[in-house]
Design an enzyme around this catalytic site. Structure first.
Site, short mmCIF file in Angstrom:
data_model
loop_
_atom_site.label_atom_id
_atom_site.label_comp_id
_atom_site.label_asym_id
_atom_site.label_seq_id
_atom_site.Cartn_x
_atom_site.Cartn_y
_atom_site.Cartn_z
N HIS A 78 4.75 33.79 7.39
CA HIS A 78 5.35 33.46 6.10
C HIS A 78 5.63 34.72 5.27
O HIS A 78 6.66 34.80 4.60
CB HIS A 78 4.44 32.52 5.32
CG HIS A 78 4.19 31.22 6.01
ND1 HIS A 78 3.25 30.31 5.57
CD2 HIS A 78 4.75 30.68 7.12
CE1 HIS A 78 3.23 29.26 6.39
NE2 HIS A 78 4.13 29.47 7.35
N HIS A 235 11.08 24.37 7.47
CA HIS A 235 9.93 25.26 7.66
C HIS A 235 9.94 25.88 9.05
O HIS A 235 9.55 27.05 9.21
CB HIS A 235 8.61 24.52 7.44
CG HIS A 235 7.45 25.45 7.52
ND1 HIS A 235 7.09 26.29 6.48
CD2 HIS A 235 6.60 25.75 8.55
CE1 HIS A 235 6.07 27.03 6.85
NE2 HIS A 235 5.75 26.74 8.11
N ASP A 239 9.67 29.82 9.82
CA ASP A 239 8.78 30.44 10.81
C ASP A 239 9.56 31.30 11.80
O ASP A 239 9.14 32.41 12.16
CB ASP A 239 8.03 29.36 11.59
CG ASP A 239 6.81 28.83 10.86
OD1 ASP A 239 6.40 29.42 9.85
OD2 ASP A 239 6.26 27.80 11.30
N HIS A 262 5.90 29.48 17.64
CA HIS A 262 5.66 30.92 17.51
C HIS A 262 5.65 31.62 18.87
O HIS A 262 6.28 32.66 19.06
CB HIS A 262 4.33 31.17 16.81
CG HIS A 262 4.25 30.55 15.45
ND1 HIS A 262 5.06 30.94 14.41
CD2 HIS A 262 3.44 29.58 14.95
CE1 HIS A 262 4.77 30.23 13.33
NE2 HIS A 262 3.78 29.40 13.64
#
Length: 306
Positions: A78, A235, A239, A262
């Site tokens: 973030h 979101h 990311d 991720h």
């Protein structure tokens, strides 16, 4: 030209997974410094941790960096998204523990703090990574891809069984401050069943209904509900931007994510840099810079909920 902060800015909170208090101060840095974390609580090892793709120790729940001495900093995605979204290329980030504070679960407070301190232009030009040919990686039904494009674009598709999320997709040109306007206030999200499992295994100890969107079937449990009807996919795009920032330079290309997380985005960067024919480094001119995140952003564009 490259930029850094005019003055330091400090953020305090708790780590999402550790639940431990965290204090983090971003400081101006010289040109060509890049982004580095410095663990101020580490005294007898190398405390500097690079914000770079090859320092990622992959985790399914967050982005964790680790240096050669085994010193780690977790949940960096973030703040990295905020830095690239505001167009900041050089900073030293002091942090007194192993995890970045989660704040409200989005990047909005980071963006506000950075823009309030202001940016300082430096005397070295920005170099960008221009994608020359497609690179794609897969894990099961998840896919991440980079392909040539005349600016940075992010396309994302998610598909969750919970009706409160369901199927969502969004495509966004990241130029002209769109990260600040469209993505920065979108919070991390999870299912209530996943919260119970994570906390039973010593994770998400700092998670609350105030710093994450928690859903259960067709219900949104977090007070106030959603900030956007498609907050979840926004979101995921946030990311992805933060994870792509670990390339070490802005990317000129189109990122496509389908159920990607991720680890898969890190796989994609590793595949990119393993293929020198797939990219080249280009020195920015003003026209090219205008097609990347961070140009023309200002405080007035941050959504009011932040």
């Amino acid at each position: 030209m490259q930029t850094t902060l005019k003055n330091p800015v400090t953020f305090t909170g708790v780590g999402l997974h550790s639940g431990k208090p965290a204090r983090m101060t971003l400081r101006p840095a010289m040109p060509e410094h890049g982004i580095w974390f410095r663990r101020t609580d580490v005294l007898y090892k190398d405390a500097l941790v690079p914000a770079r793709w090859d320092a990622v120790n992959q985790s399914p729940l967050c982005t964790r960096l680790e240096n050669a001495a085994g010193v780690t900093v977790s949940t960096v995605e973030h703040i990295m998204a905020a830095l690239v979204g505001c167009g900041i290329h050089n900073a030293l980030i002091d942090i007194d523990g192993p995890e970045v504070p989660i704040l409200d679960g989005s990047s909005a407070s980071f963006v506000r703090g950075l823009l309030m301190r202001g940016l300082r232009e430096q005397d070295v030009p920005v170099r960008v990574i221009e994608i020359l040919e497609p690179i794609e990686v897969r894990r099961g039904n998840a896919m991440a891809r980079l392909e040539p494009n005349n600016g940075l674009r992010i396309d994302f598709h998610i598909d969750f069984a919970d009706a409160a999320i369901g199927v969502q997709k969004k495509s966004l040109n990241m130029a002209n401050g769109s990260f600040v306007r469209e993505l920065c206030d979108s919070r991390t999200f999870c299912r209530q069943a996943d919260v119970d499992t994570m906390q039973a295994n010593g994770l998400a100890l700092g998670g609350t209904l105030e710093n994450a969107v928690v859903v259960d079937g067709d219900k949104v449990l977090s007070p106030g509900g959603l900030r956007h009807s498609d907050e979840a996919v926004r979101h995921k795009m946030l990311d992805a931007l933060g994870d792509l920032a670990l390339a070490g330079a802005p990317i000129l290309g189109r990122y496509i994510g389908q159920r990607a997380g991720h680890a898969l985005t890190n796989d994609l960067l590793r595949a990119l840099f393993a293929n020198p024919d797939a990219f080249r480094m280009v020195v920015c001119d003003r026209d090219l810079m205008a097609r990347l995140p961070g140009v023309g952003v200002h405080l007035g564009e941050i959504p009011a909920v932040a």
